[in-house]
Design a protein around this motif. Sequence first.
Motif, PDB file in Angstrom:
ATOM      1  N   ARG A 175       3.111   6.323  -1.508  1.00 14.82           N
ATOM      2  CA  ARG A 175       3.937   6.400  -0.286  1.00 14.82           C
ATOM      3  C   ARG A 175       3.232   5.664   0.858  1.00 14.82           C
ATOM      4  N   PRO A 176       3.998   4.916   1.649  1.00 16.27           N
ATOM      5  CA  PRO A 176       3.397   4.239   2.798  1.00 16.27           C
ATOM      6  C   PRO A 176       3.333   5.104   4.055  1.00 16.27           C
ATOM      7  N   HIS A 177       4.158   6.174   4.105  1.00 16.07           N
ATOM      8  CA  HIS A 177       4.265   6.953   5.340  1.00 16.07           C
ATOM      9  C   HIS A 177       4.352   8.441   5.018  1.00 16.07           C
ATOM     10  N   GLY A 178       3.846   9.259   5.945  1.00 16.24           N
ATOM     11  CA  GLY A 178       4.002  10.696   5.874  1.00 16.24           C
ATOM     12  C   GLY A 178       4.983  11.185   6.920  1.00 16.24           C
ATOM     13  N   PHE A 179       5.118  12.505   7.007  1.00 19.06           N
ATOM     14  CA  PHE A 179       6.153  13.060   7.900  1.00 19.06           C
ATOM     15  C   PHE A 179       5.870  12.763   9.367  1.00 19.06           C
TER      16      PHE A 179
END
Length: 412
Positions: A175-179
């Motif tokens: 994943r490139p991004h979190g929440f």
Amino acid sequence: MKIVDIQVCSLQPPDPSEPGTPATREPWNRLFRQASPRDRYDPPLERHEPGGQYFVKAIAEDGTWGLGSGDTGNTASVIIDEVLRHMVVGQEVGAIDTCNDRMWRGCLSFGQEGLTARAVAGVDLALWDLWGKVTGQPVYRLAGGPTRSSMDCYVTGNDVDWGLEVGFRKFKLARPHGFEKGQAGIDGTVDLIAKTREQIGEDADLMLDCWMAYDVDYTVRMCEALRPYRMRWMEEMLMPHDFAGYRELRKRLPWQTLATGEHWATRHPGIRALEECIVDLIQADITWIGGFTEAMKLAHYADTKGVQLALHTGVNDLYGQHFTAAMPNTPLIEFYQGTRPGVPLDECYLGSPSESGRLCYRTTPGTPMPKDGVLGLPPGPGFGQQVPEAWLVPYDPRVVVSHWLHVQKSGN
């Protein structure tokens, strides 16, 4: 025949003798930033662990030795030397369940999960290897297999072009991004997945490793946004202990296959998840759950529930390959691509004579690599590892940390 000693070792192979095959570029995990739960803070927390890869020799009275391995060696070495070796020395070679139970009971006063499970795993794997060598049998046969003659593999990593070139048809991305990135993170992830789906084709499997970087609401929004791209599964969206969160995901995403389990230690979290019907695919790590024996107990219980198990990074070492060949509900196995694109997979292992082949993840000499996304049965006897005894030196944190940093620049 009795077990007479348990020794904790570092791996000290000779220096590379040749430059090796030139890489086309550095691997994805040196170029791509992966979101993680550490991103909650600004700046994000750095990753630190108590030591790197260690090895365990289990020695029988005739001099035969078996080899196990694990990570977080600085703590594992203490637990093994001061507790676990006393639980197994003097026991019969092949008394796997007895030795395993003695080790877990020997750790009750200070805890069985986390770092303890990683130490138990190293000894347990060495005991299986020793039993196989003494009997002249591959471990998968001692464990009741083989249940299949070949194993389908998927590749984890964002060097999708390289994965396609070496023949994979099943892909898992990081994943490139979190929440913390909000809607922009969802949009960026959708863009990555859309481009990958176009690159690999409509008939290839595609998955996303979320590595605990989401919360419940963000997971639901992400899954709904990615639904057009037919994700085979979404993996480890929440913290490993968040059973309430996974129950909520099961309610809100009844159509989405949910996978998790690599950060569970011992079989007990997996059993709970199975009883609560909140997981569709278990992804135990054989060196983190507590070893071959503990993973086998979880696999057998999962099989009674009709749930499959696919080991975390199972292709990368012979322990995972034998386990997958033996269990009834393990038709799929993961290859973590921490090697450089352009360097043949067979060239990449610990102690490779090739400088470019030294960058790898967990792989010891003699470990088969997938051909066109498929593995055959692994070698024996035991786990069939080809680590020269001369490379195994008394455990030294300076050796293991230096070696681990060389291998772990990949950041898996």
